[in-house]
Design a protein around this motif. Structure first.
Motif, PDB file in Angstrom:
ATOM      1  N   GLU A 133       0.829  -1.195   0.000  1.00 35.67           N
ATOM      2  CA  GLU A 133       0.000   0.000   0.000  1.00 35.67           C
ATOM      3  C   GLU A 133       0.865   1.246   0.000  1.00 35.67           C
ATOM      4  OE1 GLU A 133      -2.461  -0.478   3.422  1.00 35.67           O
ATOM      5  OE2 GLU A 133      -3.901  -1.738   2.372  1.00 35.67           O
ATOM      6  N   GLU A 134       0.329   2.300  -0.624  1.00 32.15           N
ATOM      7  CA  GLU A 134       1.045   3.568  -0.695  1.00 32.15           C
ATOM      8  C   GLU A 134       0.295   4.617   0.106  1.00 32.15           C
ATOM      9  OE1 GLU A 134       2.929   5.909  -4.371  1.00 32.15           O
ATOM     10  OE2 GLU A 134       0.762   6.178  -4.230  1.00 32.15           O
ATOM     11  N   GLY A 135       1.013   5.282   1.009  1.00 31.39           N
ATOM     12  CA  GLY A 135       0.390   6.359   1.755  1.00 31.39           C
ATOM     13  C   GLY A 135       0.637   6.255   3.245  1.00 31.39           C
ATOM     14  N   PHE A 136       0.110   7.235   3.966  1.00 29.74           N
ATOM     15  CA  PHE A 136       0.258   7.299   5.416  1.00 29.74           C
ATOM     16  C   PHE A 136      -0.865   6.507   6.093  1.00 29.74           C
ATOM     17  CE2 PHE A 136       2.169  11.216   3.770  1.00 29.74           C
ATOM     18  CZ  PHE A 136       3.428  11.132   4.331  1.00 29.74           C
ATOM     19  N   SER A 137      -0.609   6.095   7.322  1.00 29.55           N
ATOM     20  CA  SER A 137      -1.634   5.379   8.071  1.00 29.55           C
ATOM     21  C   SER A 137      -2.754   6.342   8.453  1.00 29.55           C
ATOM     22  CB  SER A 137      -1.035   4.762   9.339  1.00 29.55           C
ATOM     23  OG  SER A 137      -0.679   5.783  10.265  1.00 29.55           O
ATOM     24  N   TYR A 146      -2.187  14.003  -0.697  1.00 34.41           N
ATOM     25  CA  TYR A 146      -1.555  14.342   0.581  1.00 34.41           C
ATOM     26  C   TYR A 146      -1.433  13.149   1.520  1.00 34.41           C
ATOM     27  CZ  TYR A 146      -1.423  19.322  -0.397  1.00 34.41           C
ATOM     28  OH  TYR A 146      -1.130  20.547  -0.944  1.00 34.41           O
ATOM     29  N   PHE A 147      -2.305  12.132   1.372  1.00 37.14           N
ATOM     30  CA  PHE A 147      -2.289  11.007   2.308  1.00 37.14           C
ATOM     31  C   PHE A 147      -2.144   9.649   1.636  1.00 37.14           C
ATOM     32  CE2 PHE A 147      -5.300  14.284   3.956  1.00 37.14           C
ATOM     33  CZ  PHE A 147      -4.426  14.851   4.879  1.00 37.14           C
ATOM     34  N   GLY A 148      -2.366   9.562   0.324  1.00 35.62           N
ATOM     35  CA  GLY A 148      -2.225   8.294  -0.370  1.00 35.62           C
ATOM     36  C   GLY A 148      -3.474   7.427  -0.264  1.00 35.62           C
ATOM     37  N   LEU A 149      -3.328   6.150  -0.663  1.00 34.08           N
ATOM     38  CA  LEU A 149      -4.470   5.242  -0.744  1.00 34.08           C
ATOM     39  C   LEU A 149      -4.606   4.308   0.452  1.00 34.08           C
ATOM     40  CD1 LEU A 149      -4.184   4.144  -4.481  1.00 34.08           C
ATOM     41  CD2 LEU A 149      -5.322   6.144  -3.511  1.00 34.08           C
ATOM     42  N   ARG A 150      -3.631   4.307   1.328  1.00 33.69           N
ATOM     43  CA  ARG A 150      -3.603   3.327   2.412  1.00 33.69           C
ATOM     44  C   ARG A 150      -4.854   3.404   3.290  1.00 33.69           C
ATOM     45  NH1 ARG A 150       1.299   2.962   6.855  1.00 33.69           N
ATOM     46  NH2 ARG A 150       0.456   1.250   8.106  1.00 33.69           N
ATOM     47  N   ALA A 151      -5.285   4.596   3.633  1.00 33.48           N
ATOM     48  CA  ALA A 151      -6.494   4.770   4.458  1.00 33.48           C
ATOM     49  C   ALA A 151      -7.457   5.716   3.754  1.00 33.48           C
ATOM     50  CB  ALA A 151      -6.114   5.309   5.831  1.00 33.48           C
ATOM     51  N   PHE A 152      -7.477   5.669   2.435  1.00 33.06           N
ATOM     52  CA  PHE A 152      -8.224   6.641   1.642  1.00 33.06           C
ATOM     53  C   PHE A 152      -9.698   6.719   2.034  1.00 33.06           C
ATOM     54  CE2 PHE A 152     -10.931   7.750  -1.944  1.00 33.06           C
ATOM     55  CZ  PHE A 152     -10.355   8.934  -2.382  1.00 33.06           C
ATOM     56  N   SER A 153     -10.367   5.580   2.111  1.00 32.77           N
ATOM     57  CA  SER A 153     -11.809   5.591   2.338  1.00 32.77           C
ATOM     58  C   SER A 153     -12.172   6.082   3.728  1.00 32.77           C
ATOM     59  CB  SER A 153     -12.391   4.192   2.108  1.00 32.77           C
ATOM     60  OG  SER A 153     -12.220   3.802   0.765  1.00 32.77           O
TER      61      SER A 153
END
Length: 339
Positions: free
Chosen positions: A138-142, A266-273
Protein backbone atom coordinates in the motif's frame (compact mmCIF):
# COMPACT_ATOMS: atom_id res chain seq x y z
CA UNK A 1 -18.38 2.95 5.60
CA UNK A 2 -14.82 4.07 4.96
CA UNK A 3 -13.47 1.36 7.25
CA UNK A 4 -15.48 -1.29 5.41
CA UNK A 5 -14.26 -0.06 2.02
CA UNK A 6 -10.61 -0.06 3.11
CA UNK A 7 -10.90 -3.50 4.70
CA UNK A 8 -13.02 -5.45 2.21
CA UNK A 9 -12.73 -3.51 -1.05
CA UNK A 10 -15.33 -1.62 -3.01
CA UNK A 11 -17.28 -4.40 -4.77
CA UNK A 12 -18.07 -6.39 -1.62
CA UNK A 13 -19.43 -3.28 0.09
CA UNK A 14 -20.94 -1.25 -2.75
CA UNK A 15 -23.08 -3.92 -4.44
CA UNK A 16 -25.19 -4.84 -1.36
CA UNK A 17 -25.36 -1.19 -0.35
CA UNK A 18 -26.87 -0.21 -3.72
CA UNK A 19 -29.42 -3.01 -3.43
CA UNK A 20 -30.50 -2.04 0.09
CA UNK A 21 -30.53 1.64 -0.89
CA UNK A 22 -32.90 0.92 -3.76
CA UNK A 23 -35.19 -1.11 -1.51
CA UNK A 24 -35.21 1.71 1.07
CA UNK A 25 -36.19 4.25 -1.59
CA UNK A 26 -38.98 1.95 -2.76
CA UNK A 27 -40.13 1.79 0.86
CA UNK A 28 -40.69 5.55 0.81
CA UNK A 29 -43.66 4.90 -1.47
CA UNK A 30 -45.41 3.27 1.50
CA UNK A 31 -45.09 6.26 3.82
CA UNK A 32 -48.09 7.13 5.97
CA UNK A 33 -48.93 10.49 7.47
CA UNK A 34 -46.89 9.70 10.59
CA UNK A 35 -43.95 12.02 11.24
CA UNK A 36 -42.18 9.20 13.12
CA UNK A 37 -42.57 6.96 10.07
CA UNK A 38 -41.20 9.74 7.86
CA UNK A 39 -38.06 10.20 9.97
CA UNK A 40 -37.58 6.45 10.35
CA UNK A 41 -37.71 5.85 6.59
CA UNK A 42 -35.22 8.60 5.84
CA UNK A 43 -32.90 7.30 8.56
CA UNK A 44 -33.16 3.83 7.02
CA UNK A 45 -32.42 5.24 3.56
CA UNK A 46 -29.36 7.09 4.86
CA UNK A 47 -27.99 3.98 6.57
CA UNK A 48 -28.71 1.72 3.60
CA UNK A 49 -27.03 4.06 1.15
CA UNK A 50 -24.07 5.19 3.25
CA UNK A 51 -21.64 3.25 1.04
CA UNK A 52 -23.08 4.58 -2.24
CA UNK A 53 -21.43 7.99 -1.76
CA UNK A 54 -18.56 9.20 -3.97
CA UNK A 55 -16.17 7.61 -1.44
CA UNK A 56 -16.65 4.22 -3.10
CA UNK A 57 -16.28 5.38 -6.68
CA UNK A 58 -13.43 7.77 -5.89
CA UNK A 59 -11.47 4.93 -4.27
CA UNK A 60 -11.71 2.91 -7.48
CA UNK A 61 -10.66 5.86 -9.66
CA UNK A 62 -7.66 6.91 -7.57
CA UNK A 63 -6.51 3.28 -7.43
CA UNK A 64 -6.54 2.93 -11.24
CA UNK A 65 -5.28 6.38 -12.28
CA UNK A 66 -2.26 8.44 -11.30
CA UNK A 67 -0.97 10.77 -14.04
CA UNK A 68 -4.52 11.62 -15.18
CA UNK A 69 -6.20 11.13 -11.81
CA UNK A 70 -7.83 14.56 -11.76
CA UNK A 71 -9.52 14.16 -15.15
CA UNK A 72 -10.59 10.61 -14.34
CA UNK A 73 -12.21 11.81 -11.12
CA UNK A 74 -13.89 14.66 -12.98
CA UNK A 75 -15.35 12.34 -15.59
CA UNK A 76 -16.53 9.77 -13.03
CA UNK A 77 -18.08 12.28 -10.63
CA UNK A 78 -19.69 14.21 -13.47
CA UNK A 79 -22.34 11.52 -13.24
CA UNK A 80 -23.72 13.41 -10.24
CA UNK A 81 -24.22 16.41 -12.51
CA UNK A 82 -25.97 14.23 -15.08
CA UNK A 83 -28.30 12.99 -12.37
CA UNK A 84 -28.96 16.53 -11.16
CA UNK A 85 -29.94 17.53 -14.70
CA UNK A 86 -31.97 14.45 -15.65
CA UNK A 87 -33.64 13.13 -12.49
CA UNK A 88 -35.80 16.18 -11.51
CA UNK A 89 -37.75 16.19 -14.82
CA UNK A 90 -38.09 12.39 -14.60
CA UNK A 91 -39.48 12.60 -11.07
CA UNK A 92 -41.78 15.47 -12.02
CA UNK A 93 -43.14 13.46 -14.96
CA UNK A 94 -43.89 10.45 -12.77
CA UNK A 95 -45.40 12.58 -10.03
CA UNK A 96 -47.67 14.50 -12.42
CA UNK A 97 -48.95 11.38 -14.19
CA UNK A 98 -48.84 8.62 -11.57
CA UNK A 99 -48.40 10.33 -8.20
CA UNK A 100 -45.55 10.70 -5.72
CA UNK A 101 -45.64 7.07 -4.59
CA UNK A 102 -44.85 5.87 -8.12
CA UNK A 103 -42.14 8.54 -8.36
CA UNK A 104 -40.30 6.88 -5.47
CA UNK A 105 -40.71 3.50 -7.13
CA UNK A 106 -39.30 4.98 -10.36
CA UNK A 107 -36.20 6.25 -8.56
CA UNK A 108 -35.78 2.87 -6.86
CA UNK A 109 -36.03 1.16 -10.26
CA UNK A 110 -33.20 3.32 -11.61
CA UNK A 111 -31.02 2.40 -8.64
CA UNK A 112 -31.65 -1.35 -8.82
CA UNK A 113 -32.00 -1.84 -12.59
CA UNK A 114 -29.38 0.65 -13.84
CA UNK A 115 -26.83 1.43 -11.12
CA UNK A 116 -26.58 -2.07 -9.63
CA UNK A 117 -25.92 -3.94 -12.94
CA UNK A 118 -23.43 -1.28 -14.04
CA UNK A 119 -21.43 -1.58 -10.81
CA UNK A 120 -21.60 -5.37 -10.84
CA UNK A 121 -20.35 -5.50 -14.43
CA UNK A 122 -17.65 -2.82 -14.48
CA UNK A 123 -16.48 -1.66 -11.06
CA UNK A 124 -13.34 -3.34 -9.73
CA UNK A 125 -10.11 -2.35 -8.04
CA UNK A 126 -6.67 -3.21 -9.45
CA UNK A 127 -5.11 -6.33 -7.91
CA UNK A 128 -2.20 -5.25 -5.72
CA UNK A 129 -1.54 -8.51 -3.89
CA UNK A 130 2.08 -9.65 -3.76
CA UNK A 131 3.00 -13.30 -4.59
CA UNK A 132 1.27 -15.70 -2.22
CA UNK A 133 -1.66 -13.39 -1.56
CA UNK A 134 -0.87 -13.01 2.15
CA UNK A 135 0.29 -9.41 2.04
CA UNK A 136 -0.67 -6.22 0.28
CA UNK A 137 1.57 -3.36 -0.79
CA UNK A 138 0.00 0.00 0.00
CA UNK A 139 1.04 3.57 -0.70
CA UNK A 140 0.39 6.36 1.76
CA UNK A 141 0.26 7.30 5.42
CA UNK A 142 -1.63 5.38 8.07
CA UNK A 143 -5.00 6.59 9.31
CA UNK A 144 -3.53 7.85 12.60
CA UNK A 145 -0.67 9.65 10.90
CA UNK A 146 -3.06 11.32 8.50
CA UNK A 147 -5.63 12.61 11.00
CA UNK A 148 -2.82 13.98 13.19
CA UNK A 149 -1.51 16.19 10.37
CA UNK A 150 -2.34 19.87 9.89
CA UNK A 151 -3.26 19.15 6.26
CA UNK A 152 -6.12 16.91 7.37
CA UNK A 153 -7.40 19.54 9.81
CA UNK A 154 -7.25 22.26 7.16
CA UNK A 155 -9.07 20.15 4.57
CA UNK A 156 -11.80 19.14 7.06
CA UNK A 157 -12.41 22.76 8.14
CA UNK A 158 -12.50 23.97 4.56
CA UNK A 159 -15.05 21.39 3.45
CA UNK A 160 -17.23 22.00 6.51
CA UNK A 161 -17.50 25.64 5.41
CA UNK A 162 -18.09 24.66 1.79
CA UNK A 163 -20.90 22.40 2.92
CA UNK A 164 -22.63 25.34 4.61
CA UNK A 165 -22.47 27.30 1.36
CA UNK A 166 -23.57 24.53 -1.00
CA UNK A 167 -26.27 23.16 1.30
CA UNK A 168 -27.73 26.60 1.89
CA UNK A 169 -27.92 27.46 -1.80
CA UNK A 170 -29.17 24.12 -3.09
CA UNK A 171 -31.92 23.65 -0.50
CA UNK A 172 -33.36 27.13 -1.05
CA UNK A 173 -32.55 27.57 -4.74
CA UNK A 174 -36.11 27.84 -6.09
CA UNK A 175 -37.58 30.13 -3.37
CA UNK A 176 -34.44 32.26 -3.48
CA UNK A 177 -34.82 32.85 -7.21
CA UNK A 178 -38.58 33.42 -7.07
CA UNK A 179 -37.98 35.98 -4.34
CA UNK A 180 -35.74 37.76 -6.84
CA UNK A 181 -38.42 37.93 -9.51
CA UNK A 182 -37.68 34.73 -11.43
CA UNK A 183 -40.81 32.91 -12.61
CA UNK A 184 -41.42 29.69 -10.60
CA UNK A 185 -41.24 27.49 -13.72
CA UNK A 186 -37.94 29.10 -14.74
CA UNK A 187 -36.58 28.82 -11.20
CA UNK A 188 -37.38 25.10 -11.15
CA UNK A 189 -35.57 24.59 -14.46
CA UNK A 190 -32.45 26.24 -13.05
CA UNK A 191 -31.91 23.03 -11.03
CA UNK A 192 -31.25 21.24 -14.31
CA UNK A 193 -29.03 24.10 -15.48
CA UNK A 194 -27.08 23.72 -12.26
CA UNK A 195 -26.58 20.05 -13.10
CA UNK A 196 -25.06 20.98 -16.46
CA UNK A 197 -22.77 23.43 -14.65
CA UNK A 198 -21.69 20.64 -12.30
CA UNK A 199 -20.68 18.48 -15.25
CA UNK A 200 -18.62 21.22 -16.90
CA UNK A 201 -17.02 22.25 -13.63
CA UNK A 202 -15.96 18.70 -12.78
CA UNK A 203 -14.43 18.02 -16.19
CA UNK A 204 -12.55 21.32 -16.27
CA UNK A 205 -11.42 20.94 -12.67
CA UNK A 206 -10.08 17.44 -13.29
CA UNK A 207 -8.16 18.58 -16.34
CA UNK A 208 -6.54 21.45 -14.43
CA UNK A 209 -5.74 19.38 -11.33
CA UNK A 210 -3.52 17.13 -13.43
CA UNK A 211 -1.51 20.11 -14.68
CA UNK A 212 -1.33 22.63 -11.88
CA UNK A 213 -0.90 22.80 -8.11
CA UNK A 214 -4.26 21.66 -6.71
CA UNK A 215 -4.80 24.28 -3.95
CA UNK A 216 -4.41 27.10 -6.49
CA UNK A 217 -6.93 25.45 -8.83
CA UNK A 218 -9.27 25.03 -5.85
CA UNK A 219 -8.95 28.69 -4.87
CA UNK A 220 -9.78 29.84 -8.40
CA UNK A 221 -12.89 27.68 -8.66
CA UNK A 222 -14.10 28.59 -5.18
CA UNK A 223 -13.99 32.26 -6.12
CA UNK A 224 -17.07 31.49 -8.26
CA UNK A 225 -19.39 30.93 -5.26
CA UNK A 226 -17.99 34.02 -3.54
CA UNK A 227 -18.80 36.19 -6.58
CA UNK A 228 -22.16 34.46 -7.07
CA UNK A 229 -23.28 35.06 -3.49
CA UNK A 230 -22.12 38.68 -3.72
CA UNK A 231 -24.32 39.12 -6.81
CA UNK A 232 -27.30 37.65 -4.96
CA UNK A 233 -26.62 39.91 -1.97
CA UNK A 234 -26.68 42.94 -4.25
CA UNK A 235 -30.37 42.26 -4.88
CA UNK A 236 -29.86 40.90 -8.39
CA UNK A 237 -33.01 39.58 -10.03
CA UNK A 238 -33.89 37.77 -13.23
CA UNK A 239 -31.00 36.77 -15.48
CA UNK A 240 -28.24 38.16 -13.18
CA UNK A 241 -29.63 36.01 -10.35
CA UNK A 242 -29.50 32.92 -12.58
CA UNK A 243 -25.91 33.81 -13.56
CA UNK A 244 -25.06 34.04 -9.87
CA UNK A 245 -26.40 30.51 -9.33
CA UNK A 246 -24.24 29.23 -12.20
CA UNK A 247 -21.15 30.80 -10.58
CA UNK A 248 -22.05 29.09 -7.31
CA UNK A 249 -22.40 25.86 -9.26
CA UNK A 250 -18.77 26.09 -10.39
CA UNK A 251 -17.64 25.65 -6.80
CA UNK A 252 -20.27 23.08 -5.87
CA UNK A 253 -19.47 21.07 -8.99
CA UNK A 254 -15.80 20.84 -8.10
CA UNK A 255 -16.09 20.01 -4.38
CA UNK A 256 -15.98 16.21 -4.63
CA UNK A 257 -13.16 16.33 -7.20
CA UNK A 258 -11.12 18.48 -4.86
CA UNK A 259 -11.82 16.25 -1.88
CA UNK A 260 -10.83 13.01 -3.60
CA UNK A 261 -7.77 14.48 -5.28
CA UNK A 262 -6.41 16.23 -2.19
CA UNK A 263 -6.82 13.15 0.00
CA UNK A 264 -5.05 10.94 -2.53
CA UNK A 265 -2.14 13.35 -3.05
CA UNK A 266 -1.56 14.34 0.58
CA UNK A 267 -2.29 11.01 2.31
CA UNK A 268 -2.23 8.29 -0.37
CA UNK A 269 -4.47 5.24 -0.74
CA UNK A 270 -3.60 3.33 2.41
CA UNK A 271 -6.49 4.77 4.46
CA UNK A 272 -8.22 6.64 1.64
CA UNK A 273 -11.81 5.59 2.34
CA UNK A 274 -11.68 6.20 6.08
CA UNK A 275 -10.16 9.66 5.56
CA UNK A 276 -12.70 10.40 2.83
CA UNK A 277 -15.46 9.29 5.18
CA UNK A 278 -14.36 11.73 7.89
CA UNK A 279 -14.01 14.68 5.53
CA UNK A 280 -17.26 13.76 3.77
CA UNK A 281 -18.85 13.80 7.23
CA UNK A 282 -17.55 17.32 7.80
CA UNK A 283 -19.07 18.56 4.55
CA UNK A 284 -22.33 16.77 5.44
CA UNK A 285 -22.46 18.64 8.75
CA UNK A 286 -22.10 21.86 6.76
CA UNK A 287 -24.84 20.76 4.35
CA UNK A 288 -27.11 20.30 7.39
CA UNK A 289 -26.27 23.74 8.79
CA UNK A 290 -26.60 25.78 5.58
CA UNK A 291 -30.32 25.16 4.90
CA UNK A 292 -31.17 25.95 8.54
CA UNK A 293 -29.33 29.26 8.36
CA UNK A 294 -31.09 30.23 5.13
CA UNK A 295 -34.47 29.00 6.37
CA UNK A 296 -34.37 30.88 9.65
CA UNK A 297 -33.09 33.97 7.84
CA UNK A 298 -36.12 34.00 5.59
CA UNK A 299 -38.55 33.05 8.34
CA UNK A 300 -37.39 35.64 10.88
CA UNK A 301 -36.62 38.60 8.61
CA UNK A 302 -38.71 37.88 5.52
CA UNK A 303 -35.72 37.62 3.18
CA UNK A 304 -32.47 35.73 2.65
CA UNK A 305 -30.08 38.66 3.21
CA UNK A 306 -28.64 37.49 6.53
CA UNK A 307 -28.37 33.91 5.31
CA UNK A 308 -26.50 35.03 2.20
CA UNK A 309 -24.03 36.95 4.36
CA UNK A 310 -23.31 33.79 6.32
CA UNK A 311 -22.81 31.82 3.09
CA UNK A 312 -20.50 34.53 1.75
CA UNK A 313 -18.26 34.40 4.83
CA UNK A 314 -18.25 30.59 4.79
CA UNK A 315 -17.29 30.33 1.11
CA UNK A 316 -14.60 33.02 1.38
CA UNK A 317 -12.99 31.64 4.55
CA UNK A 318 -13.07 28.09 3.12
CA UNK A 319 -10.43 29.06 0.57
CA UNK A 320 -7.81 30.07 3.14
CA UNK A 321 -7.01 26.69 4.78
CA UNK A 322 -6.51 25.08 1.37
CA UNK A 323 -3.88 27.65 0.42
CA UNK A 324 -1.90 26.65 3.53
CA UNK A 325 -1.62 22.94 2.70
CA UNK A 326 1.89 23.15 1.27
CA UNK A 327 3.44 20.90 -1.36
CA UNK A 328 2.45 17.25 -1.86
CA UNK A 329 4.47 15.04 0.53
CA UNK A 330 6.36 11.96 -0.68
CA UNK A 331 4.11 9.00 0.06
CA UNK A 332 5.64 5.98 1.83
CA UNK A 333 5.12 2.47 0.47
CA UNK A 334 4.47 -0.18 3.08
CA UNK A 335 3.73 -3.89 3.07
CA UNK A 336 0.73 -4.79 5.20
CA UNK A 337 0.02 -8.35 6.35
CA UNK A 338 -3.59 -9.30 5.64
CA UNK A 339 -5.63 -10.60 8.57
Amino acid sequence: AGTLLDRYGVRRVLIPSILFFGIAIAGLSLMTGSLVHYYAMYLLMALAGVCTTPASYSRVVVAWFDAHRGLALGMALAGIGVGTAVIPPFVQLLTANLGWRFAFLGIAALVILVSLPAVAAWISEPAKLLPGGAVREEEGFSFRESIASRQFLFIAISFLLLGIMSGGILAHLVPLLTERGVEPAVAASVASLLGVTLIGARLLTGYLLDRYYAPVVVAIFLSGPVIGVLILMSGAAGVPAILAVVLVGLGIGAEMDFMSYLISRYFGLRAFSRLYGLIYSSITVGIAIGPLVMGYSQQLSGDYDFGLKVLLVASAVAIMPLLLLGSYPPLPRVTVVQE
